[in-house]
Every structure is written in C-alpha cells, then in structure tokens.
Design a protein around this motif. Structure first.
Motif, PDB file in Angstrom:
ATOM      1  N   GLU A   1       0.824  -1.202   0.000  1.00 39.09           N
ATOM      2  CA  GLU A   1       0.000   0.000   0.000  1.00 39.09           C
ATOM      3  C   GLU A   1       0.861   1.256   0.000  1.00 39.09           C
ATOM      4  N   LEU A   2       1.961   1.188   0.737  1.00 39.27           N
ATOM      5  CA  LEU A   2       2.852   2.344   0.787  1.00 39.27           C
ATOM      6  C   LEU A   2       3.543   2.558  -0.560  1.00 39.27           C
ATOM      7  N   ALA A   3       3.921   1.458  -1.194  1.00 43.18           N
ATOM      8  CA  ALA A   3       4.649   1.537  -2.470  1.00 43.18           C
ATOM      9  C   ALA A   3       3.858   2.322  -3.508  1.00 43.18           C
ATOM     10  N   PHE A   4       2.522   2.213  -3.421  1.00 46.05           N
ATOM     11  CA  PHE A   4       1.644   2.927  -4.348  1.00 46.05           C
ATOM     12  C   PHE A   4       1.995   4.417  -4.415  1.00 46.05           C
ATOM     13  N   PHE A   5       2.317   4.978  -3.269  1.00 44.31           N
ATOM     14  CA  PHE A   5       2.587   6.417  -3.216  1.00 44.31           C
ATOM     15  C   PHE A   5       4.007   6.785  -3.653  1.00 44.31           C
ATOM     16  N   LEU A   6       4.829   5.794  -3.877  1.00 44.93           N
ATOM     17  CA  LEU A   6       6.226   6.053  -4.218  1.00 44.93           C
ATOM     18  C   LEU A   6       6.514   5.817  -5.693  1.00 44.93           C
ATOM     19  N   ARG A   7       5.479   5.470  -6.455  1.00 44.80           N
ATOM     20  CA  ARG A   7       5.736   5.127  -7.852  1.00 44.80           C
ATOM     21  C   ARG A   7       6.454   6.247  -8.587  1.00 44.80           C
TER      22      ARG A   7
ATOM     23  N   ASN B   1      -5.978  -0.943   0.172  1.00 46.36           N
ATOM     24  CA  ASN B   1      -6.025  -2.192   0.907  1.00 46.36           C
ATOM     25  C   ASN B   1      -6.745  -3.257   0.090  1.00 46.36           C
ATOM     26  N   ARG B   2      -7.842  -2.870  -0.547  1.00 45.53           N
ATOM     27  CA  ARG B   2      -8.579  -3.843  -1.359  1.00 45.53           C
ATOM     28  C   ARG B   2      -7.781  -4.257  -2.583  1.00 45.53           C
ATOM     29  N   LEU B   3      -7.117  -3.285  -3.237  1.00 50.38           N
ATOM     30  CA  LEU B   3      -6.337  -3.628  -4.427  1.00 50.38           C
ATOM     31  C   LEU B   3      -5.231  -4.618  -4.071  1.00 50.38           C
ATOM     32  N   SER B   4      -4.568  -4.377  -2.933  1.00 51.50           N
ATOM     33  CA  SER B   4      -3.531  -5.308  -2.470  1.00 51.50           C
ATOM     34  C   SER B   4      -4.125  -6.690  -2.239  1.00 51.50           C
ATOM     35  N   PHE B   5      -5.308  -6.691  -1.659  1.00 50.59           N
ATOM     36  CA  PHE B   5      -5.976  -7.958  -1.370  1.00 50.59           C
ATOM     37  C   PHE B   5      -6.351  -8.668  -2.668  1.00 50.59           C
ATOM     38  N   TYR B   6      -6.863  -7.919  -3.660  1.00 52.98           N
ATOM     39  CA  TYR B   6      -7.208  -8.536  -4.944  1.00 52.98           C
ATOM     40  C   TYR B   6      -5.959  -9.159  -5.574  1.00 52.98           C
ATOM     41  N   LEU B   7      -4.858  -8.420  -5.481  1.00 51.06           N
ATOM     42  CA  LEU B   7      -3.625  -8.923  -6.082  1.00 51.06           C
ATOM     43  C   LEU B   7      -3.232 -10.250  -5.439  1.00 51.06           C
ATOM     44  N   ARG B   8      -3.394 -10.315  -4.130  1.00 47.99           N
ATOM     45  CA  ARG B   8      -3.075 -11.536  -3.404  1.00 47.99           C
ATOM     46  C   ARG B   8      -3.993 -12.692  -3.855  1.00 47.99           C
TER      47      ARG B   8
ATOM     48  N   LEU C   1       0.365  -0.708  -8.144  1.00 47.68           N
ATOM     49  CA  LEU C   1       0.821  -0.614  -6.758  1.00 47.68           C
ATOM     50  C   LEU C   1       2.321  -0.331  -6.672  1.00 47.68           C
ATOM     51  N   GLY C   2       2.950  -0.138  -7.821  1.00 52.74           N
ATOM     52  CA  GLY C   2       4.380   0.183  -7.807  1.00 52.74           C
ATOM     53  C   GLY C   2       5.258  -1.010  -7.491  1.00 52.74           C
ATOM     54  N   LEU C   3       4.726  -2.223  -7.748  1.00 58.48           N
ATOM     55  CA  LEU C   3       5.480  -3.424  -7.373  1.00 58.48           C
ATOM     56  C   LEU C   3       6.298  -3.974  -8.532  1.00 58.48           C
ATOM     57  N   ASP C   4       6.276  -3.258  -9.664  1.00 56.24           N
ATOM     58  CA  ASP C   4       7.045  -3.739 -10.797  1.00 56.24           C
ATOM     59  C   ASP C   4       8.473  -3.214 -10.753  1.00 56.24           C
ATOM     60  N   ARG C   5       8.811  -2.541  -9.664  1.00 59.35           N
ATOM     61  CA  ARG C   5      10.213  -2.159  -9.502  1.00 59.35           C
ATOM     62  C   ARG C   5      10.620  -2.396  -8.043  1.00 59.35           C
ATOM     63  N   HIS C   6      11.911  -2.339  -7.777  1.00 58.52           N
ATOM     64  CA  HIS C   6      12.394  -2.683  -6.445  1.00 58.52           C
ATOM     65  C   HIS C   6      12.286  -1.528  -5.463  1.00 58.52           C
ATOM     66  N   HIS C   7      12.032  -1.861  -4.226  1.00 63.23           N
ATOM     67  CA  HIS C   7      11.997  -0.865  -3.163  1.00 63.23           C
ATOM     68  C   HIS C   7      12.975  -1.284  -2.082  1.00 63.23           C
ATOM     69  N   ALA C   8      13.852  -0.373  -1.719  1.00 64.25           N
ATOM     70  CA  ALA C   8      14.856  -0.681  -0.702  1.00 64.25           C
ATOM     71  C   ALA C   8      14.370  -0.165   0.651  1.00 64.25           C
TER      72      ALA C   8
ATOM     73  N   TYR D   1      11.616 -11.312   8.366  1.00 60.64           N
ATOM     74  CA  TYR D   1      10.348 -11.580   7.716  1.00 60.64           C
ATOM     75  C   TYR D   1      10.286 -10.917   6.336  1.00 60.64           C
ATOM     76  N   LEU D   2      10.673  -9.631   6.304  1.00 63.76           N
ATOM     77  CA  LEU D   2      10.554  -8.873   5.064  1.00 63.76           C
ATOM     78  C   LEU D   2      11.753  -9.082   4.146  1.00 63.76           C
ATOM     79  N   GLY D   3      12.850  -9.516   4.731  1.00 62.41           N
ATOM     80  CA  GLY D   3      14.078  -9.563   3.957  1.00 62.41           C
ATOM     81  C   GLY D   3      14.117 -10.718   2.979  1.00 62.41           C
ATOM     82  N   PHE D   4      13.330 -11.729   3.279  1.00 61.00           N
ATOM     83  CA  PHE D   4      13.435 -12.955   2.516  1.00 61.00           C
ATOM     84  C   PHE D   4      12.560 -12.956   1.295  1.00 61.00           C
ATOM     85  N   ASN D   5      13.125 -13.150   0.138  1.00 61.59           N
ATOM     86  CA  ASN D   5      12.350 -13.779  -0.904  1.00 61.59           C
ATOM     87  C   ASN D   5      11.063 -13.029  -1.234  1.00 61.59           C
ATOM     88  N   TYR D   6      11.094 -11.707  -1.227  1.00 63.07           N
ATOM     89  CA  TYR D   6       9.865 -11.008  -1.517  1.00 63.07           C
ATOM     90  C   TYR D   6      10.110  -9.997  -2.606  1.00 63.07           C
ATOM     91  N   GLY D   7       9.847 -10.430  -3.792  1.00 63.59           N
ATOM     92  CA  GLY D   7      10.148  -9.736  -5.040  1.00 63.59           C
ATOM     93  C   GLY D   7      10.520  -8.278  -4.953  1.00 63.59           C
TER      94      GLY D   7
END
Lengths: 204, 204
Positions: free
Chosen positions: A198-204, B10-17, B76-83, B99-105
């Motif tokens: 959800e946060l990433a959405f705002f950082l696009r 929140n819903r968009l994230s849920f739909y994606l899941r 959702l801005g998930l097509d690029r990496h976030h540090a 938890y977050l460090g592992f294996n999460y695109g």
C-alpha cells in the motif's frame, strides 16, 4: 453473521479507530460525510456498512460518536476480554508479547509456548515461556481463547492443528504461508507485507 | 492519484493476493462473481474498484488473471524494487528484517539502524546494524527509499522526522502511536491490533 466479509470487518475496525480518534479530539457527533472527508473514506460505504447491523445515526444529525463506538465495540466482540496465547517466542513472538500485552483493553497475552528447550522457562514480557509439548495443559490452565502463530512458515500448519486440538477458538497467523483451516476454528492470516504494497503505491 | 483512499488500496492489495493465489492454482480466467465468491468479497465492489484505474476484463468472459495481476502490480508500484531501512533493531525490528528480507520480489531490506551501542555493529539477517546517528549517511549509501519504524511509541515522531530529513520517500510505522506526517513523506501506520479485532468478531 458468518457471511460478513473480511473487508467489511476490516472497515468496521477502521471506523472504530476513527471514532476513538474523534473521542480523543472531543468530537461528540459526526456525519458520514464528515467522517468520510476526515479519514479519506466513502460516505456511502460507511452508511452501507453500518446499515447491515442496525439503525445508527439520525438523518441530518449524524452519529453519536460515543454510542456508535460502543455499538461497534460490542459488534466486534471487544466489550469482553480475550486471552491470547503466543506460539513461537522468537523475535516476532517476543515482539508481539510486548506489543500486544500492553495496555490494550480487550486483549491480554496470558501464555506463550515454544519448542526450543533454550527458550522454555525464560521470562518474556512477564510471561514464562512454556513447552509446546504441554500445549493442551497451557491452554486449559491459562484460559487462552486466541492463538497467535509466530512460528516459521513450515511449522504453521502443524501448530494451527495443535491449537485447534487443544480447544483454541480462533487463530491469528503471522507466518507467511497459507494454512488449511477447520470450519470451527476461525483463522485470520496477517500478511505484514501487504502494508508495504500500500505504501509503495505512493512512491511510484 | 493521491486521493485514492487507504481502504481502496487495501482492497487492491488484497485482490492482487487473490490473483496470485489463482495463478498458483492454475486458474487463468476469473469473473468478478467467481472472485467474490471464492474470497468472500463483493463483486460490485471489485468492478467499481478496478474501473477507477482502467478497462480490465470483458463482460461475460471475465478477467485474464495474469494480465490483471500484472496491471495491479504495476499500479501498486510493485514492478520495480523498493529498498527498505529498518529503524530500531529490537525484537520487532529484527523480526521484520527476517520476515521482510526474505524472498519477496519488490522489497528488500538494505539497512538497519539503532541507537543502542550494544546493538550497533551486530549482524541481523545479513545486515550490520548501524548507528542512528549516521542515518543520513546510511540512507545515502544504501539507497533506502522506505523507512520502517520499529521503535518504541515515544521515539516514533523524532525518528519519522529524522527519516524525512534524511531523504526517505515513505515510512511504514509499526509503533502504536499517531505520528504527525509531512505532506511530501507518505506515512502508513500499521496497527497489528486491528487484526485481533477482526478475529474477535468471530468469537463473540
């Protein structure tokens, strides 16, 4: 009642949080429009969600903040205490014991178990960690109702099953894995990563 | 775009899941009705939410699961990496690093800071904990974009401000306290307790 969607519940929880914020700010009456504007919600959605559960609010006058908060609390089962048992006392379990254990009206962590002999017997946030092998006994003695799974992904299913067998009434699962649920033991999966999305959405 | 409500996100994230789950299950096409039924959602809401962002799906045919997942990811801005940078390496911070460090695109924890001299220099989940005093330098060197606050409630505001001053683009706050945000640094508060409230509903 079982057919209330998880997203509706999520919204009701969120509305309750907004109402508590209004209470803190000294606001005693609010319309669905004001609430929608203040918290970036949809007024229509608020009215629709609340209408499912009864008649709240008066047209043109709005909602009584205290009364609505009390109604929602009761609707969400927050007007009575819930005892929590944490399974897995690694970093996450320990953090949850500290985080959830403090100062939170309806919920109280009453027990914690782990299967690591080095952790059993240790004190974390005023709890003595017990052995997972004694789960049934721990549940009976502590009166725990809700199990919180803070175990590695590969151990989530067996621990959910063990909690169900031990008579736990509901499970909150923090392990990032899908657990097969039994119809009589509600399960809520918490995916911490969804917040990042959800946060990433705002950082696009 | 800024006016998309947190509940919609929140819903968009849920739909994606849900879509990812369908992908795993080998489903390639789904209607809003099927999706609603399978995941206890509202079909009308799904159509309304998606319509805000373009034309997906074909009437009577449904959505192409892969295509819609790709669209939502990009939205959702998930097509690029976030540090990510974690602030506070107590139990919660350490748990999040693992938890977050592992294996999460799209997300990767690249740095961690703490103000406790006993923690500075320690290794947690392949990261060396740095001093909070060097925050600006750590942000610059690591290229961190998102700050994750895992500090005690009373330290949340000053650390949010420090992250904003150091050039962080967004903050995820796990401290159970309201933080005053700056307009140019999006903040998402994560209240772990809200999940308990949703579960409690089923235990009344």
């Amino acid at each position: 009642m079982e057919e209330v969607s998880p997203l509706t519940l999520n919204r009701l929880s969120f509305y309750l949080r907004c109402l508590r914020h209004l209470q803190e700010s000294g606001v005693s009456r609010v319309s669905s429009q004001e609430m929608a504007q203040r918290y970036h919600l949809s007024a229509t959605q608020i009215r629709k969600d609340l209408a499912q559960f009864g008649e709240f609010g008066i047209r043109g006058v709005g909602y009584d903040v205290d009364a609505l908060a009390t109604h929602l609390s009761s609707l969400l089962g927050l007007d009575r205490h819930h005892a929590l048992l944490i399974v897995g006392m690694g970093n996450l379990g320990s953090a949850l014991a500290q985080y959830l254990g403090f100062n939170y009206g309806s919920f109280r962590v009453v027990a914690a178990v782990d299967n690591d002999p080095r952790k059993i017997g240790r004190k974390v946030a005023n709890l003595t960690v017990r052995s997972s092998a004694d789960l049934k006994e721990v549940v009976r003695e502590s009166g725990a109702e809700i199990g919180v799974l803070a175990v590695p992904a590969e151990a989530a299913q067996e621990n959910y099953d063990a909690l169900a067998d031990a008579g736990i009434k509901g499970v909150l699962n923090f392990a990032p894995v899908r657990v097969k649920r039994r119809t009589n033991v509600p399960l809520k999966n918490v995916d911490l990563r969804i917040n990042l999305e959800e946060l990433a959405f705002f950082l696009r």
